[in-house]
Write an enzyme that holds these catalytic residues in place. Structure first.
Site, PDB file in Angstrom:
ATOM      1  N   GLU A   1      39.485  31.156  76.243  1.00  0.00           N
ATOM      2  CA  GLU A   1      39.826  31.354  77.645  1.00  0.00           C
ATOM      3  C   GLU A   1      40.968  30.413  78.002  1.00  0.00           C
ATOM      4  O   GLU A   1      40.835  29.197  77.914  1.00  0.00           O
ATOM      5  CB  GLU A   1      38.609  31.119  78.537  1.00  0.00           C
ATOM      6  CG  GLU A   1      37.538  32.153  78.324  1.00  0.00           C
ATOM      7  CD  GLU A   1      36.365  32.020  79.261  1.00  0.00           C
ATOM      8  OE1 GLU A   1      36.447  31.259  80.244  1.00  0.00           O
ATOM      9  OE2 GLU A   1      35.340  32.684  79.007  1.00  0.00           O
TER      10      GLU A   1
ATOM     11  N   ASP B   1      44.918  39.302  76.636  1.00  0.00           N
ATOM     12  CA  ASP B   1      44.476  40.289  77.616  1.00  0.00           C
ATOM     13  C   ASP B   1      44.038  39.557  78.880  1.00  0.00           C
ATOM     14  O   ASP B   1      42.975  38.951  78.905  1.00  0.00           O
ATOM     15  CB  ASP B   1      43.332  41.122  77.039  1.00  0.00           C
ATOM     16  CG  ASP B   1      43.096  42.413  77.790  1.00  0.00           C
ATOM     17  OD1 ASP B   1      43.780  42.642  78.806  1.00  0.00           O
ATOM     18  OD2 ASP B   1      42.223  43.179  77.369  1.00  0.00           O
TER      19      ASP B   1
ATOM     20  N   ARG C   1      34.379  43.891  72.735  1.00  0.00           N
ATOM     21  CA  ARG C   1      34.946  43.256  71.537  1.00  0.00           C
ATOM     22  C   ARG C   1      33.886  42.597  70.672  1.00  0.00           C
ATOM     23  O   ARG C   1      34.169  42.219  69.537  1.00  0.00           O
ATOM     24  CB  ARG C   1      36.038  42.269  71.930  1.00  0.00           C
ATOM     25  CG  ARG C   1      35.591  41.086  72.721  1.00  0.00           C
ATOM     26  CD  ARG C   1      36.767  40.200  73.089  1.00  0.00           C
ATOM     27  NE  ARG C   1      36.360  39.071  73.869  1.00  0.00           N
ATOM     28  CZ  ARG C   1      36.498  38.976  75.169  1.00  0.00           C
ATOM     29  NH1 ARG C   1      37.051  39.941  75.859  1.00  0.00           N
ATOM     30  NH2 ARG C   1      36.100  37.893  75.808  1.00  0.00           N
TER      31      ARG C   1
ATOM     32  N   HIS D   1      34.450  43.798  78.922  1.00  0.00           N
ATOM     33  CA  HIS D   1      35.411  43.515  77.850  1.00  0.00           C
ATOM     34  C   HIS D   1      34.760  42.677  76.749  1.00  0.00           C
ATOM     35  O   HIS D   1      34.999  42.911  75.560  1.00  0.00           O
ATOM     36  CB  HIS D   1      36.646  42.798  78.395  1.00  0.00           C
ATOM     37  CG  HIS D   1      37.691  43.704  78.921  1.00  0.00           C
ATOM     38  ND1 HIS D   1      38.663  44.255  78.122  1.00  0.00           N
ATOM     39  CD2 HIS D   1      37.931  44.164  80.178  1.00  0.00           C
ATOM     40  CE1 HIS D   1      39.448  45.017  78.855  1.00  0.00           C
ATOM     41  NE2 HIS D   1      39.019  44.982  80.103  1.00  0.00           N
TER      42      HIS D   1
END
Length: 163
Positions: free
Chosen positions: A63, A81, A55, A51
């Site tokens: 985070e 996400d 991106r 991921h």
């Protein structure tokens, strides 16, 4: 604007949500990664790294595994996400605490694109924690669908707008 993308594992929801967040953002959007890396799960670390690579430099990563209200701010665009991991991380909390957090996010004048795994279409799990996770996913999904301006179901990389 608040937007929800939901679907099964590997349905393409994250890619579509990333594209949407980039489309609606006037500045570099924030990617709120909800996975708690303390589980020492090598498979999940690979997924997280994939991921991150996907991106690249398009998002600023934050985070936050527990309290989304701590990082969301006015006039910005955020991609969360995923809400499923956020639910998992907060399983010990009461349902209303999670709903309250979503209601606080609803009040913030910003764009948020939420990603949620659809896990509520199967059988009722046997163990208590799995049942609670599935139940909360359904409840949180309903709440998100209510507060979001747009809702998309994703299957095999194809999105269907429900709202």
């Amino acid at each position: 604007m608040k937007i929800l993308y939901f679907g099964g594992q590997k349905s393409g929801k994250s890619s579509l949500a990333e594209k949407k967040a980039l489309e609606i953002s006037t500045n570099k959007p924030y990617y709120i990664a909800t996975y708690d890396n303390s589980y020492d799960d090598k498979e999940m670390k690979k997924r997280v790294n994939r991921h991150k690579e996907q991106r690249e430099k398009k998002f600023t990563t934050i985070e936050e595994a527990y309290d989304l209200t701590k990082v969301v701010k006015e006039k910005e665009t955020f991609l969360v996400d995923c809400i499923s991991m956020w639910i998992f991380n907060n399983l010990e909390k009461q349902e209303q605490e999670l709903i309250n957090q979503l209601e606080e996010l609803e009040k913030i004048d910003c764009n948020i694109v939420f990603v949620l795994n659809e896990v509520t279409s199967g059988v009722i799990p046997f163990d208590k924690n799995s049942r609670k996770f599935v139940d909360l996913t359904g409840i949180i999904g309903q709440k998100l669908a209510k507060i979001c301006d747009e809702v998309y179901e994703v299957k095999f990389g194809l999105e269907s707008r429900l709202k």
